[in-house]
Every structure is written in structure tokens, then in C-alpha cells.
Design a protein around this motif. Structure first.
Motif, PDB file in Angstrom:
ATOM      1  N   ALA A  95      43.688   1.280 126.101  1.00 28.57           N
ATOM      2  CA  ALA A  95      44.559   0.259 125.510  1.00 28.57           C
ATOM      3  C   ALA A  95      46.031   0.582 125.760  1.00 28.57           C
ATOM      4  O   ALA A  95      46.839  -0.308 126.061  1.00 28.57           O
ATOM      5  CB  ALA A  95      44.286   0.148 124.008  1.00 28.57           C
ATOM      6  N   TYR A 125      38.648  -0.327 117.543  1.00 24.58           N
ATOM      7  CA  TYR A 125      38.124  -0.889 118.780  1.00 24.58           C
ATOM      8  C   TYR A 125      36.611  -1.090 118.707  1.00 24.58           C
ATOM      9  O   TYR A 125      35.908  -0.945 119.700  1.00 24.58           O
ATOM     10  CB  TYR A 125      38.475   0.029 119.953  1.00 24.58           C
ATOM     11  N   ILE A 131      38.302  -6.183 122.870  1.00 24.10           N
ATOM     12  CA  ILE A 131      39.072  -5.261 123.711  1.00 24.10           C
ATOM     13  C   ILE A 131      38.708  -5.416 125.186  1.00 24.10           C
ATOM     14  O   ILE A 131      39.180  -4.661 126.028  1.00 24.10           O
ATOM     15  CB  ILE A 131      38.855  -3.792 123.280  1.00 24.10           C
ATOM     16  N   ASN A 134      41.235  -5.240 128.053  1.00 26.76           N
ATOM     17  CA  ASN A 134      41.779  -3.932 128.434  1.00 26.76           C
ATOM     18  C   ASN A 134      41.044  -3.348 129.637  1.00 26.76           C
ATOM     19  O   ASN A 134      41.580  -2.480 130.330  1.00 26.76           O
ATOM     20  CB  ASN A 134      41.681  -2.952 127.267  1.00 26.76           C
TER      21      ASN A 134
END
Length: 279
Positions: A95, A125, A131, A134
Motif C-alpha cells: 500500500a 487490509y 485493496i 494496490n
């Protein structure tokens, strides 16, 4: 990636390393919130004179549930909890790299092992779908894998096809849909041989499993474009040399930068004796 379709290193190192202690949840006999209790315990440990004098500092005191099911052991539950912490650390680093625009079409990140993260109950997360962006320029590369998991169009195991791959050839990419409980994130998975079969000891020595998360609705429906798969595969092959003959039984499946990173990380570990002597 540059005009010659090769990736370039950006020369930066992100390292997040800290000692942890993992205890059974029953260590909290004060009846207060577990997060508060184990955080306070961590502070108390770090305030001990012999810990301060050693120049060490614990990052966290983790805890695990003591309910045993099947063949579980308390030791394995503790190890699993530490591994979960490592995964969270890994996600934080990805990230951070993404937020600093270090992962781009020109700079991919090779993740040693699978990027099929199991669902997490806690953590910043825990939801893979949130996420996923990412990991737009992250590729998972596994040295060990179960070749029987992938099926062909006739629902037959692809293990034989994988084992017979010629040098520098890859399989077609398979669509992998783990399901709703895994956040409805789909993956493209394929295999490539990076070492000649004549110099390896098992049918799957010299073969890597490669994974890429699918980002768009089009990708989730149709998979990755062949050009992108070929580009990633070619760059993986380019990272195979030099190798570590004799230093690791898995030499045939090593990518050199991954191997060197593993060596660096292991060199930073405290030995078992050093860690135990802290207490």
C-alpha cells in the motif's frame, strides 16, 4: 518497463521488521479488552531493564485463541497468528509503495509466493476487494504449488501438461475464481519453465507458478490479454540467473532477486538462542 520491454529496478528498499511475542489469549486474566491488555503488556516488556539494556524493542504482543479443533496444536495456532501479522505487514508495504507511485506499468513488484490472501477477520487490509487496486502491478511467484488444482477445458488435471513444459515455455493462463468468501477477486494463473528438465530432479523442479489479480470487469470476465501475460513471463525468465547452485535445494525454482532478498531478510533475523536469552 522500458522500450526494450524489460523492467527496471527503482533502487529503493522498504523494510518493516520488529520482534513479536505471541501468547495464548488466556494470558489475559484481568477481564479487560484483549487489545488494550496485550498492548499494555508490550509496553511493560519494553520497559524492563534487561530488554532496554539489550537494545531490543518488541513491536507487538500478539495473542491466539486456545480452542483446539482436529489436528491443531497450540504451537501451530501461535505460528499462524505470527504469519497473519507478517501478511498484514506485507500488505502495508504494498500500500505504501502504491501511494508513492512506485508501482507502475514500468515497475512491477514480484511477491514471493501466492497473492491469494485468505480472508482476515481483523486488520486494516482484511478485505481483499478493497485493496485490490494496490496489486495492479504486483505478480505472485510460487516455487511450490499443487499442479492438480488447475483443470483444462475438459475438467482434467493439467499436472501432466505443466510437467512437460519445454524450457522457457508457459501454459495458457487459467481463470481462478475463489468465490464470494474470498472477496470475489479473480486471478489469472499460469506456469512457466525456467530451467531445463535435464538438470532438475523432479518433474516440477524449474517450474514457477505465476499469479496476477484481475482488476477490471473485462479482465474478470475474459482474463488477461496474452500480450501482458507474455511480457510478464519474459521478464520472469530474465530474472532466473545467476542461480544458487548448492546453496538451496530449491535452486531450480529460484529467481535471483527473490533469492537474494530472502538471504537479506534471513540475515536480519535473530537466532533462536539470541531471542530466548532476552528472557
Amino acid at each position: 518497463m522500458n522500450d526494450d520491454n524489460t523492467f527496471r529496478s527503482f533502487g529503493k528498499v522498504f523494510e518493516e521488521a520488529y520482534p513479536v511475542v505471541c501468547l495464548p489469549i488466556t494470558a489475559n486474566d484481568e477481564g479487560i479488552d484483549n487489545g488494550v491488555y496485550f498492548n499494555n503488556l508490550c509496553n511493560k516488556l519494553n520497559d524492563l531493564p534487561f530488554i532496554k539494556g539489550s537494545g531490543n524493542k518488541f513491536g507487538k504482543v500478539l495473542f491466539y485463541l486456545t480452542k483446539i479443533e482436529g489436528n491443531e496444536t497450540l504451537e501451530n495456532k501461535g505460528i499462524a497468528r505470527i504469519q497473519d501479522e507478517m501478511i498484514e505487514c506485507e500488505k502495508r508495504i504494498v500500500a505504501e509503495m502504491m501511494s508513492k507511485h512506485l508501482l507502475t506499468h514500468d515497475h512491477y513488484l514480484i511477491k514471493d509466493g501466492s497473492i491469494q490472501y485468505k480472508p482476515m477477520k481483523t486488520g486494516d487490509y482484511k478485505e481483499l476487494a478493497r485493496i485490490r487496486n494496490n496489486y495492479r502491478h504486483v505478480v505472485g511467484v510460487s516455487k511450490r504449488f499443487n499442479p492438480n488444482l488447475m483443470k483444462d477445458n475438459k475438467n482434467q488435471s493439467s499436472a501432466g501438461q505443466i510437467a512437460k513444459l519445454p524450457l522457457f515455455h508457459r501454459t495458457p493462463a487459467f481463470m481462478w475464481k475463489p468465490g464470494e468468501e474470498w472477496g470475489n477477486v479473480n486471478f489469472a494463473i499460469w506456469y512457466v519453465r525456467i530451467r531445463d528438465r535435464r538438470y532438475t530432479t523432479t518433474p516440477y523442479s524449474g517450474i514457477l507458478k505465476i499469479e496476477k489479480m484481475l482488476m477490471t470487469g473485462k479482465e474478470a470476465e475474459n482474463g488477461l490479454e496474452s500480450d501482458e501475460i507474455d511480457m510478464i513471463t519474459a521478464n520472469i525468465i530474465n530474472e532466473r540467473n545467476p542461480v544458487c547452485y548448492g546453496n538451496d535445494a530449491r535452486w531450480a525454482n529460484h529467481l535471483y532477486p527473490v533469492y537474494m532478498t530472502e538471504c537479506y531478510c534471513k540475515s536480519r533475523f535473530k537466532s533462536d538462542i539470541s531471542f530466548i536469552n532476552l528472557f
